[in-house]
Design an enzyme around this catalytic site. Structure first.
Site, short mmCIF file in Angstrom:
data_model
loop_
_atom_site.label_atom_id
_atom_site.label_comp_id
_atom_site.label_asym_id
_atom_site.label_seq_id
_atom_site.Cartn_x
_atom_site.Cartn_y
_atom_site.Cartn_z
N HIS A 1 -4.65 -12.02 9.39
CA HIS A 1 -5.07 -10.71 8.87
C HIS A 1 -6.02 -10.05 9.85
O HIS A 1 -6.90 -10.72 10.39
CB HIS A 1 -5.78 -10.89 7.51
CG HIS A 1 -6.05 -9.61 6.79
ND1 HIS A 1 -5.23 -9.11 5.80
CD2 HIS A 1 -7.06 -8.71 6.93
CE1 HIS A 1 -5.73 -7.97 5.35
NE2 HIS A 1 -6.85 -7.70 6.01
N GLU B 1 9.92 3.53 6.79
CA GLU B 1 9.76 2.13 7.17
C GLU B 1 10.53 1.88 8.46
O GLU B 1 11.72 2.14 8.54
CB GLU B 1 10.29 1.23 6.05
CG GLU B 1 10.41 -0.24 6.42
CD GLU B 1 9.11 -0.86 6.92
OE1 GLU B 1 8.09 -0.77 6.21
OE2 GLU B 1 9.10 -1.42 8.05
N ALA C 1 0.84 -1.20 0.00
CA ALA C 1 0.00 0.00 0.00
C ALA C 1 0.87 1.25 0.00
O ALA C 1 0.62 2.21 -0.74
CB ALA C 1 -0.94 -0.01 1.21
N GLU D 1 -3.93 -2.76 4.98
CA GLU D 1 -4.47 -3.54 6.10
C GLU D 1 -4.77 -2.67 7.32
O GLU D 1 -5.53 -3.05 8.20
CB GLU D 1 -3.50 -4.67 6.47
CG GLU D 1 -4.15 -5.72 7.36
CD GLU D 1 -3.22 -6.87 7.73
OE1 GLU D 1 -2.18 -7.06 7.08
OE2 GLU D 1 -3.56 -7.58 8.70
N ARG E 1 -11.60 -18.97 5.17
CA ARG E 1 -10.52 -19.24 6.11
C ARG E 1 -11.03 -19.39 7.54
O ARG E 1 -10.53 -20.24 8.30
CB ARG E 1 -9.50 -18.11 6.06
CG ARG E 1 -8.78 -18.09 4.75
CD ARG E 1 -7.99 -16.82 4.57
NE ARG E 1 -7.21 -16.90 3.34
CZ ARG E 1 -6.41 -15.96 2.92
NH1 ARG E 1 -6.27 -14.84 3.59
NH2 ARG E 1 -5.73 -16.12 1.81
P1 ADP Z 1 -0.05 -3.49 3.54
O1 ADP Z 1 -0.32 -4.87 3.08
O2 ADP Z 1 -1.25 -2.79 4.07
O3 ADP Z 1 0.73 -2.70 2.55
P2 ADP Z 1 2.31 -4.42 4.93
O4 ADP Z 1 2.31 -5.28 6.14
O5 ADP Z 1 2.71 -5.05 3.65
O6 ADP Z 1 0.89 -3.70 4.83
O7 ADP Z 1 3.30 -3.20 5.14
C1 ADP Z 1 3.24 -2.34 6.26
C2 ADP Z 1 4.64 -1.80 6.53
O8 ADP Z 1 4.56 -0.74 7.49
C3 ADP Z 1 5.56 -2.86 7.13
O9 ADP Z 1 6.74 -2.93 6.39
C4 ADP Z 1 5.80 -2.34 8.56
O10 ADP Z 1 7.07 -2.68 9.07
C5 ADP Z 1 5.67 -0.83 8.37
N1 ADP Z 1 5.36 -0.08 9.60
C6 ADP Z 1 4.51 -0.44 10.60
N2 ADP Z 1 4.49 0.48 11.57
C7 ADP Z 1 5.34 1.48 11.18
C8 ADP Z 1 5.78 2.72 11.77
N3 ADP Z 1 5.33 3.12 12.96
N4 ADP Z 1 6.66 3.47 11.09
C9 ADP Z 1 7.15 3.07 9.89
N5 ADP Z 1 6.81 1.91 9.30
C10 ADP Z 1 5.91 1.12 9.92
#
Ligand code: ADP
Length: 457
Positions: A394, A34, A15, A423, A284
């Protein structure tokens, strides 16, 4: 330190990448934050199959589908709790998002194979090369580099900043080295931090059943940060108790089994007594619940080489396969008897089950569990049996967004400058997300978020 951008995107999963790219393409300056040392989130470790009605592979295979059918399946699959307007946006735009991945991001999809995940009326899930998110995330990163979008790893967003008019204008973040950085956002902040499946305390807060007795398929970064941060500045949250377990996971680690994707090509589920107990293409949540009702709270998935040859999951997920065999969690044997012996499954019962299913396969009708896909006659070895348990996968709940991906406050009003996708949002999948719909979700809404944030004055 202070850094200035038009758009600040939090979370480098699917996303976040989609949002960052669209914002950049619309002319905005963008940064992607990230918190983990590496990018990709759950998108990377997922199978990354993507539902898209009327896609090019369906056309090639002569499979009839419609956006309406995808819409109906998705709403129904979530017990009609998802927001119909949002589900409409998802299902209307999934195919164009898949074409965007194919044409602009250069993601390679298998040209002639689709999955029919549980709850779907027809096979409509495109499969990326290698059957994992690695293909998708590698290509997204390459494109982000080409577009010169800075991706700052080990940079954790901790707080959303509002100005005196209540508009979100930036993010306070902290690097792994302990440096505090304020990222100002002239146009908007996009929250794309994923779900909270790895946060046991948060799970228990909203659904006490899913306590530490459940493992999780998720990356350790999946801790709900974006939900908590947004709630702190007034965002509404919803549907938080809806947490999905994935039925077929490693009984020792909780990691999702992709080798077991043979289930979508005709593999069967049996219990310790060698008996089927659920339709293999059920939702699921239904399969998970059925497994937990069996002796030992686990299941076995059984298939033969003929079924395995359809999707070749053993070849494409060779590392997982070798590890499962080494751990004794998957056995391959020339005869069914030999395979059954490894797990102490009574061979007479198991053989009876297979014979009965073979009859159903011949007649095209599963009289016991109404398998909605195609049952395959399994007569010859080698045989495969894999042991599996459900694991948290999920989180359907999260932030409330509108079709433009604005984050809404508790009065249903858009919070200026704040967008969310993926998500972290909670209004699309209702009680249960169908397989292949998460990848569709993150790319459809990630793109919309990026476009709208960049268009902000
Ligand atoms: P989606 O499927 O919605 O794109 P993902 O799980 O693939 O979600 O990706 C979400 C990303 O956001 C992960 O790489 C996670 O480590 C990162 N993330 C979560 N919390 C934070 C935060 N506080 N600051 C920066 N990155 C974050």
């Amino acid at each position: 330190a202070v850094q200035n951008y038009d758009v600040v995107v939090i979370g480098a999963g699917g996303a976040g990448f989609a949002a960052a790219m669209e914002a950049k393409k619309a002319g905005a300056s963008v940064v992607l934050l990230e918190k983990m040392p590496s990018i990709g989130g759950n998108t990377l470790i997922s199978g990354a199959e993507m539902n898209a009605a009327n896609n090019w592979v369906q056309a090639k295979k002569g499979i009839k589908d419609s956006k309406e059918s995808h819409y109906q399946d998705t709403l129904k699959g979530g017990d009609n709790v998802g927001d119909p307007a949002m589900v409409r946006v998802l299902t209307d735009n999934a195919t164009s998002a898949a074409e965007w991945l194919r044409d602009e991001i250069k993601v390679e999809f298998l040209p002639d194979h689709l999955f029919q995940f549980g709850g779907h009326s027809v096979p409509r899930a495109l499969i990326p090369k290698g059957h994992t998110g690695a293909e998708v995330v590698t290509k997204l990163k390459a494109k982000a580099d080409q577009l010169q979008i800075p991706v700052k790893t080990e940079t954790k967003a901790e707080e959303l900043l509002k100005n005196s008019e209540g508009r979100v204008v930036g993010v306070k973040a902290k690097t792994a080295a302990g440096q505090e950085i304020t990222f100002n956002a002239n146009k908007g902040v996009i929250v794309a931090t994923g779900g909270f499946g790895s946060n046991v305390e948060m799970r228990k807060k909203y659904n006490p059943v899913l306590d530490e007795s459940y493992m999780s398929t998720d990356t350790p970064g999946t801790t709900g940060d974006g939900i908590v941060m947004s709630e702190k500045i007034g965002a509404a949250i919803t549907n938080m108790e809806s947490i999905q377990t994935y039925p077929i996971c490693n009984p020792k680690t909780g990691v999702i089994s992709l080798v077991a994707d043979t289930r979508f090509d005709g593999a069967l589920l049996v219990n310790q007594s060698g008996k089927r107990f659920v339709e293999e293409l059920e939702r699921r949540d239904v399969i998970s619940k059925a497994i937990l009702a069996q002796e030992g709270k686990y299941a076995y998935q059984v298939w033969n080489q003929a079924v395995g040859d359809i999707g070749k999951t053993v070849d494409v997920h060779k590392d997982e396969y070798d590890m499962l065999v080494k751990e004794g969690l998957l056995v391959k044997a020339d005869t069914l008897e030999e395979a059954a012996k490894h797990f102490n499954i009574p061979i007479t019962e198991l053989q009876k089950t297979i014979d009965r299913v073979n009859g159903f396969a011949k007649n095209g009708k599963d009289l016991d569990f109404h398998h909605r896909g195609k049952l395959i006659e399994m007569t010859q070895g080698p045989w495969y049996i894999e042991k599996a348990v459900p694991s948290v996968h999920h989180t359907m709940g999260g932030l409330v967004i509108d079709p433009e991906t604005h984050v809404l406050d508790t009065n249903g009003k858009a919070i200026a400058g704040l967008y969310a996708a993926g998500e972290v949002t909670g209004v699309i999948h209702g009680k249960n997300r169908l397989g292949g719909n998460a990848i569709a979700d993150i790319f459809v809404f990630g793109r919309i978020a990026g476009q709208n944030a960049a268009a902000q004055k």
